[in-house]
Design a protein around this motif. Structure first.
Motif, PDB file in Angstrom:
ATOM      1  N   PHE A 151       0.836  -1.192   0.000  1.00 55.51           N
ATOM      2  CA  PHE A 151       0.000   0.000   0.000  1.00 55.51           C
ATOM      3  C   PHE A 151       0.874   1.245   0.000  1.00 55.51           C
ATOM      4  N   SER A 152       0.450   2.251  -0.777  1.00 56.88           N
ATOM      5  CA  SER A 152       1.177   3.511  -0.871  1.00 56.88           C
ATOM      6  C   SER A 152       0.166   4.648  -0.886  1.00 56.88           C
ATOM      7  N   ARG A 153       0.652   5.876  -1.096  1.00 55.33           N
ATOM      8  CA  ARG A 153      -0.256   7.014  -1.186  1.00 55.33           C
ATOM      9  C   ARG A 153      -0.914   7.128  -2.557  1.00 55.33           C
ATOM     10  N   GLY A 154      -0.376   6.429  -3.556  1.00 58.44           N
ATOM     11  CA  GLY A 154      -0.951   6.514  -4.886  1.00 58.44           C
ATOM     12  C   GLY A 154       0.050   6.102  -5.942  1.00 58.44           C
ATOM     13  N   THR A 155      -0.345   6.242  -7.192  1.00 57.41           N
ATOM     14  CA  THR A 155       0.503   5.838  -8.310  1.00 57.41           C
ATOM     15  C   THR A 155       1.848   6.553  -8.284  1.00 57.41           C
ATOM     16  N   THR A 156       1.824   7.854  -8.025  1.00 61.95           N
ATOM     17  CA  THR A 156       3.060   8.634  -8.001  1.00 61.95           C
ATOM     18  C   THR A 156       4.041   8.074  -6.994  1.00 61.95           C
ATOM     19  N   THR A 157       3.573   7.836  -5.774  1.00 60.63           N
ATOM     20  CA  THR A 157       4.442   7.291  -4.730  1.00 60.63           C
ATOM     21  C   THR A 157       4.965   5.917  -5.124  1.00 60.63           C
ATOM     22  N   SER A 158       4.101   5.096  -5.702  1.00 56.63           N
ATOM     23  CA  SER A 158       4.514   3.737  -6.067  1.00 56.63           C
ATOM     24  C   SER A 158       5.632   3.751  -7.102  1.00 56.63           C
ATOM     25  N   ILE A 159       5.501   4.602  -8.137  1.00 58.31           N
ATOM     26  CA  ILE A 159       6.537   4.669  -9.164  1.00 58.31           C
ATOM     27  C   ILE A 159       7.826   5.223  -8.575  1.00 58.31           C
ATOM     28  N   ASN A 160       7.708   6.221  -7.706  1.00 59.22           N
ATOM     29  CA  ASN A 160       8.904   6.756  -7.043  1.00 59.22           C
ATOM     30  C   ASN A 160       9.605   5.700  -6.191  1.00 59.22           C
ATOM     31  N   MET A 161       8.842   4.814  -5.562  1.00 57.45           N
ATOM     32  CA  MET A 161       9.442   3.739  -4.774  1.00 57.45           C
ATOM     33  C   MET A 161      10.303   2.842  -5.656  1.00 57.45           C
TER      34      MET A 161
END
Length: 409
Positions: A88-98
């Protein structure tokens, strides 16, 4: 075919805007929320609100069961092999940054290549720009065909043995193009690269099967698929996630903390530092229940019908340009357009005066705007609660805008 009764499940749609019944055509930016999602989140806060994974009291156990139950729903929804592959993340942006910050920093070096396309959302451009700048890697773009689609021949020309990461959106938020991410991923794998899929515009509308796609990472957001804001998902193959370091450090993601070093929990919790987005995850689980109750296949068919109907109706308006594939079967349920000599912000303002909500601007896709030769466009995006009558209202509003600005000009 989906009926107008579904609209009644979305309380926000039962209102007037500027004296007109609301027509919401901005679901690509964020979708509206059905009654069951709102009720589920409210019930959590009213009855089960507690932190997860930490206490042994009843509320803590209930909250943990709901939170991890939502993770299982996500895993089933995208056909992940294990819940350990769902972060789980804050959203697509956070996931790609991860992915860029953890996998990318560890596996990309000077002279390596990162491959994306001109149609990407900024959230699938900037993380790779930053990775390339930090490592000395080369950022390469796959050019688009004239109709805004991707040619696999051009993918093969761009991806080489130096390529380490290929990252492509499943569905364009501007053109509506549905990209062949499975075939692109196979080309990436032939060269030893990993495939990252931005599924922000796909997960709400079509069935996503990560095992069939054989993607290495996939990201999407809850708020575009009838869920709450602030919650998203990073899917990653287990062996890749196990080899990655966390990008946030603190409570919850640790196994044991010494004075000078620490060890991490197992997947997926090592990537979820701090108090997680509990209510958001539970709300996302309720949204998945709702979408599966309706059926993703039926939602996709409904949106294709609306897109085809919208394109036919909008072609009646002289001086209106539609961007993206001409074949509705090759695009998702949105239409991006411009009206000659009228700025899209002005078009959107006139539509809003008539109770019609559309998006206007560069859609967080400035490189694509440059490719299109436009500074901005207007976009009408459809979802399961939209009808042909909504599109008729849109066309009437566009005629009003055209007449008004023709008189002004």
């Amino acid at each position: 075919m989906l009926t107008s009764d579904i609209k009644s499940r979305f309380p926000i749609l039962n209102q007037e805007v500027n004296g007109h019944p609301l027509v919401y055509l901005d679901s690509a930016a964020t979708s509206q929320k059905p009654d069951t999602v709102i009720e589920t989140i409210s019930r959590y806060y009213e009855h089960d609100n507690s932190n997860v994974h930490r206490g042994v009291h009843t509320l803590g156990n209930r909250a943990t069961d709901e939170y991890e139950g939502a993770r299982q729903k996500v895993a089933d929804f995208i056909h992940a092999a294990s819940v350990q592959e769902v972060v789980f993340s804050r959203g697509t942006t956070t996931s790609i940054n991860m992915v860029a910050q953890s996998y990318g920093r560890a596996n990309v070096s000077e002279g390596d290549e990162i491959v994306i396309t001109y149609m990407e959302h900024h959230s699938n451009i900037i993380p790779w720009q930053q990775l390339a700048n930090a490592t000395g890697a080369v950022l390469k773009y796959i050019d688009l065909e004239e109709d805004g689609t991707l040619s696999l021949d051009k993918v093969r020309e761009t991806v080489t043995d130096k390529t380490k990461i290929v990252s492509v959106m499943y569905v364009s938020n501007v053109l509506g193009t549905m990209n062949p991410v499975k075939e692109i991923g196979a080309i990436a794998h032939e060269h030893g690269a990993v495939m990252v899929v931005d599924a922000a515009q796909a997960a709400p509308h079509v069935k996503v099967d990560v095992q069939d796609l054989d993607c290495d990472f996939l990201a999407f957001s809850g708020h575009k698929m009838c869920g709450p804001t602030g919650i998203g998902v990073l899917y990653g193959k287990k062996e890749l996630l196990e080899g990655m370091e966390p990008v946030e450090f603190g409570g919850e993601m640790i196994d044991f903390v010494n004075l000078y070093d620490s060890t991490w929990k197992e997947l997926p919790w090592k990537f979820e530092g701090g108090t997680p987005i509990i209510a958001g995850a539970i709300g996302l689980g309720a949204a998945i229940d709702f979408l599966q109750e309706i059926g993703l296949d039926e939602i996709e068919r409904h949106e294709h019908r609306l897109a085809a109907y919208a394109m036919d109706r909008m072609k009646e308006i002289e001086g209106l340009t539609i961007y993206g594939p001409a074949d509705p079967a090759r695009r998702a349920g949105l239409v991006t357009f411009n009206l000659d000599e009228v700025h899209p912000h002005d078009v959107a303002t006139v539509l809003d005066m008539n109770g019609i909500a559309v998006r206007a601007g560069h859609h967080c896709a400035q490189p694509l705007m440059k490719w299109l030769g436009a500074t901005a466009t207007a976009r009408a995006s459809f979802y399961l609660y939209n009808t042909e009558e909504d599109i008729d209202r849109l066309v009437d509003g566009l005629r009003t805008a055209k007449e008004y600005f023709s008189d002004v000009i």
